[in-house]
Structures are given as C-alpha cells and as structure tokens.
Design an enzyme around this catalytic site. Sequence first.
Site, mmCIF file in Angstrom:
data_model
loop_
_atom_site.group_PDB
_atom_site.id
_atom_site.type_symbol
_atom_site.label_atom_id
_atom_site.label_comp_id
_atom_site.label_asym_id
_atom_site.label_seq_id
_atom_site.Cartn_x
_atom_site.Cartn_y
_atom_site.Cartn_z
ATOM 1 N N ALA A 98 38.288 37.936 38.696
ATOM 2 C CA ALA A 98 37.590 38.768 37.713
ATOM 3 C C ALA A 98 37.907 40.240 37.982
ATOM 4 O O ALA A 98 39.062 40.588 38.203
ATOM 5 C CB ALA A 98 36.088 38.478 37.736
ATOM 6 N N SER A 99 36.920 41.109 38.048
ATOM 7 C CA SER A 99 37.180 42.553 38.162
ATOM 8 C C SER A 99 37.666 42.996 39.532
ATOM 9 O O SER A 99 38.116 44.128 39.682
ATOM 10 C CB SER A 99 35.924 43.347 37.791
ATOM 11 O OG SER A 99 35.847 43.490 36.401
ATOM 12 N N VAL A 100 37.594 42.136 40.533
ATOM 13 C CA VAL A 100 38.220 42.475 41.808
ATOM 14 C C VAL A 100 39.727 42.616 41.616
ATOM 15 O O VAL A 100 40.411 43.244 42.426
ATOM 16 C CB VAL A 100 37.853 41.422 42.874
ATOM 17 C CG1 VAL A 100 38.589 41.661 44.180
ATOM 18 C CG2 VAL A 100 36.336 41.449 43.141
#
Length: 393
Positions: A98-100
């Site tokens: 995801a946003s990592v």
Amino acid sequence: MFLVSCSGSEEEGQSSFSFWRRGDDREKVDIPASFTEASARKMGQQLDSIFTHLHKRKGFNGTVLVTKYDQVIYKGAFGYADFYRKDSLSTETAFQLASVSKQFTAMAIMMLKEQGKLQYDDSVQQYLPDFPYKGVTIRQLLTHRSGLPNYTYFSDELWPDRKKPLTNQDVVHLMVQHQPKIFYTPNTRFDYSNTGYCLLAAIVDEASGMPFSTFLRERIFERLDMKHTFTFSDDLTAYMGKFATGHTRGRQKRTTDYLDTVLGDKGVYSTVEDLYKWDQALYTQKLVKRETLEEAFKGSRTEKKKTEDYGFGWRIKALESGDSVVYHGGLWHGYTTYLMRNKKDHSALIVLSNLPNGSLQYLKDVQRFLYPIQPDTATIKDTKPAKVASAQL
C-alpha cells in the site's frame, strides 16, 4: 545475531542478515554496554508475548520484524496468507505494501536527481508536456503540496469500464482530457495525495527511459538483493514465491480491480525480511549519497499547528519518549502495513497484515514498549486502543 523467532525460520534469517555487517561506508551507531545478547533476547521474548497477545486477543494476522542497533531482535508470523486455504504465513510471505510503496517512488526520484536527469523544482510539464495544471513541481508532488485532485476518486466517474485496468498513463490522460478541479493552489498547504505519487512514477518513466517497475527492479530491488520484492501486474503473476491475499474485515478474499495497476502511490509487494534489507541499505550509500537521503527526512509542512511532518515518501514525528522517527503506514484492498525507523538507535518496526480488522491500532503500545518514557515501565495494554496515524493509502 540476537534473534527470537516464532516462525521457525531463524536460521534462514541469520544467513541473509549477516550481509549488512560488511562495508566501510555504513553509517555508524553507538551501541551502549547495556545492549547485550541477554538483553536483546529478553526484549525479543517480550515482543513475542506482545504480538502473540495481539494475535489471540485482537485478531492480528500478519508478519512482524523488529530491529535494534541494526540487529534483528524479533521476527514472527501469525495466522494465514489465505483464510480459505488455511495457508500459514511466514516471514518470507510477500504483502502488498500500500502506501509504504511511496518511499520507493521517492527513492527513484532521488536517484534520478543525483544522476542529473531531473531537479526537484522542475515543473511536471517538463516531463509530461500535456499536463494541464500549471505551477506544480516534482518537490510538491513528493511532499503532498500540489493541490491536485485524487485519482482514486475522479477515476470512479471518468473510467466507466471497471474490467479494464487503469495505468499511470491513463490517469495522466484523464487529467489532460477532463481537467478535474484542483483542491487548492499549489504549495499553499499539505494535503495527502495519491495522485502526486502516481505522477512521480510517470515522471520516472520519462526521465529514466525505462518503465517505472523496471527501474525499481533493476536499480533498487536487485541491487539490494530483495528477491521477494516486486510490483503489481505482470510481476505478480510471474512471482514464484508465496504472497498473502488481501481480505475484508470479515475474512473474505479481496479481489483486485482496475485501480491496482496504477503504481507509485502503492503497488509494491515485499516481505518483512526484504524490508529489513531496505532499512539497512538506508544507512549506507548504496543507492544515493547520505546528504541526498537526509533531504527525504526533512519536514516540508508550514502549518503552525502540526503533530507531524512529511519529507519525501516518509512521515516524520516525535514519539512520547522524545525520539524523532520516520515512518509510513498503508491501507489498500485488504492490506494494512507499517514501517517505522529510528535513526538514534538504528531500530525499525516492520508490520505487514492482510486483515484490516483494527488490530494495528495497538502499534502505539508496541512503540511505548520499544521507547519507554521511563525504563521498564511500558506494558501492553488491553484498554482503549491508540489509533495508528496515516492508516490511509
């Protein structure tokens, strides 16, 4: 190697992690006399108790790896990669980050900047000539100060064929053709934007002369021996290793959709062990010079009242202990992820989950254990959970 493991893969982890003890350009950290094999083992045992508690009582389903002074003091795997097949997780199971994923996009931009192929204050039009919004720079995309509308919202209206995958180039085309309204004038305030990182991936395509996914694989993943890290799309179907399926809160499988093929803001898959390699590489100059990386950890927000800041693909905040850390969280299609780094003691907390049931709300309790305000007083709490900041994509 001071390691406590509940996953049965202890020996494999030791052989791969020893790689990071080599090299003279590594950033040094002072190791106190109190950090001994015995103290590290005790901390690992306590972490195992904490995460076992979270698994049994709060439904945590995922993998975890914790370091201190560059050493892995704990790693574990809890639950299933696929609830239907009862396929057990391991620390070598890959998850959608995801946003990592955003920190890898930012690194690609920093690498190209060092190579002289772009500058942070270049306008988007220098790489995407038809882009209709004036005054937006690469730096503003990196720091979420562009004011651009979120593609995950406007594509719902502008991309009617949900069976057809959406690409980064398609997002750019939709913005050129329809010009959805901006949220605010560029560089006036911080507003978290997935569109910005989608555009950064498209800029990497243009500035490097190769597809964004190829750049990440050849310039970052292969260089760091991250053998279980890849991007969505063709890489996912070709991947021969084990990866976790995203689930709903009710443990039903999540299926992929037309948004999954947009990269940059999300779309990287990795394991906790590969992310440890990534964390350790950031203490070297294998990818970029030390002064280049430091700019990624500098704040950009100008608001008078703010509890945290944002650099290039990293959030920045102070813990209750007073330590300043960089971190990012993510939530996308059944995956919940978190990576936090503390430069002071070269520690990291890496947690990957494929069940968004709120169990990661208790990560602040884990942080209190790792960085207590007063030594030996932090315990895992079974009271009101402390929400994890930035649980959005």
